[in-house]
Design an enzyme around this catalytic site. Sequence first.
Site, PDB file in Angstrom:
ATOM      1  N   TYR A 153       0.829  -1.201   0.000  1.00 20.59           N
ATOM      2  CA  TYR A 153       0.000   0.000   0.000  1.00 20.59           C
ATOM      3  C   TYR A 153       0.865   1.253   0.000  1.00 20.59           C
ATOM      4  O   TYR A 153       1.402   1.671   1.035  1.00 20.59           O
ATOM      5  CB  TYR A 153      -0.937   0.017   1.215  1.00 20.59           C
ATOM      6  CG  TYR A 153      -1.828  -1.201   1.341  1.00 20.59           C
ATOM      7  CD1 TYR A 153      -2.163  -1.987   0.248  1.00 20.59           C
ATOM      8  CD2 TYR A 153      -2.352  -1.569   2.580  1.00 20.59           C
ATOM      9  CE1 TYR A 153      -2.979  -3.091   0.372  1.00 20.59           C
ATOM     10  CE2 TYR A 153      -3.177  -2.672   2.711  1.00 20.59           C
ATOM     11  CZ  TYR A 153      -3.481  -3.432   1.602  1.00 20.59           C
ATOM     12  OH  TYR A 153      -4.298  -4.540   1.742  1.00 20.59           O
TER      13      TYR A 153
ATOM     14  N   HIS B   3       0.486 -12.313   1.413  1.00 18.84           N
ATOM     15  CA  HIS B   3      -0.301 -11.413   0.571  1.00 18.84           C
ATOM     16  C   HIS B   3      -0.335 -11.893  -0.877  1.00 18.84           C
ATOM     17  O   HIS B   3       0.699 -11.955  -1.547  1.00 18.84           O
ATOM     18  CB  HIS B   3       0.317 -10.006   0.638  1.00 18.84           C
ATOM     19  CG  HIS B   3      -0.614  -8.907   0.253  1.00 18.84           C
ATOM     20  ND1 HIS B   3      -0.220  -7.586   0.159  1.00 18.84           N
ATOM     21  CD2 HIS B   3      -1.937  -8.918  -0.058  1.00 18.84           C
ATOM     22  CE1 HIS B   3      -1.255  -6.845  -0.178  1.00 18.84           C
ATOM     23  NE2 HIS B   3      -2.308  -7.630  -0.332  1.00 18.84           N
TER      24      HIS B   3
END
Length: 321
Positions: free
Chosen positions: A54, A133
């Site tokens: 992010y 992830h």
Amino acid sequence: MRPLGRGGLEVGPLAFGSAPIGNLGRVVPDDEWPGAPAAALEHGVRYFDTAPHYGLGLAEQRLGASLPRDCVISTKVGRVLVPGPGDGMDDEGYVVPTTRVRVRDYSRDGVLRSLEASLERLGRDRVDILFVHDPDEHHREALEGAFPALEELRSQGVISSYGAGMNQSEMLADFVRETDLDVLMLAGRYTLLEQGALDDLLPECERRGVSVVAAGVFNSGLLARARPREDVTYNYEPAPPEILARVHRIADVLERHGTTLPVAAAQFALAHPAVATVCLGARNRAQVERNAALFDTPVPAAAWEELVAEGLLRETAPVPA
């Protein structure tokens, strides 16, 4: 409060997703983003999720600068940040310069390097949860490298829980069966629009005591408004006409019962016994206020009944009492 995993963590119905404050889609300036975590804390949110992905670490840095020590924090492994050229802008959705770039690495060494860098950005000596992830193309590497490393970290008390975060349920179900993970983040695959996770993942989670963090409950924008825009996306692509038509039919039912798509979308996922919390992203105070309000007024039972009767919701899907 509900248990999150088997490590003694507890969460409320709303969790904070930090991708937006990592400059997802646009620059979020310093006079705007601090209002988001501050408002979340004011509304009783104590679980905050982030990832190196992010904003190339920006979301981690911003969360680390704004949270008290008693919050539950999850971050992710699988994308290691390394020095970049710095002469361009990120091409994966974040408006940040390429002073860092992502390298996929699901090995034991990659997990340890990623965690060390995340702790530095967060300004902490530990995090509560680590998720593998998006290992969609790295199934074997995750099983042989990342998950054993996470098991080691949990046994040492470095983390309380571990799991995986993905946009699909099938591989997550495999991970539940093949590892001893105790928490998952499921993005976009158990929502008011689609309930395929009832076929594989969620029953496995119930059987094995695995907690689910429901993310992407608005299906990348489709369910985020009372009526979707014609240019809205679904799975990050333009929404097909048949999907838009189905969403409008769902909205019709909800309007007849005095509620809306985003309210029902937020509350629906939370009704499943395996789901511990719903993670909603926000970039400013106003968005957090809006997210928190979604849980204030229950959706009438008659609305859920009509959705099932109209074939718009699976009969086997648990709904809020």
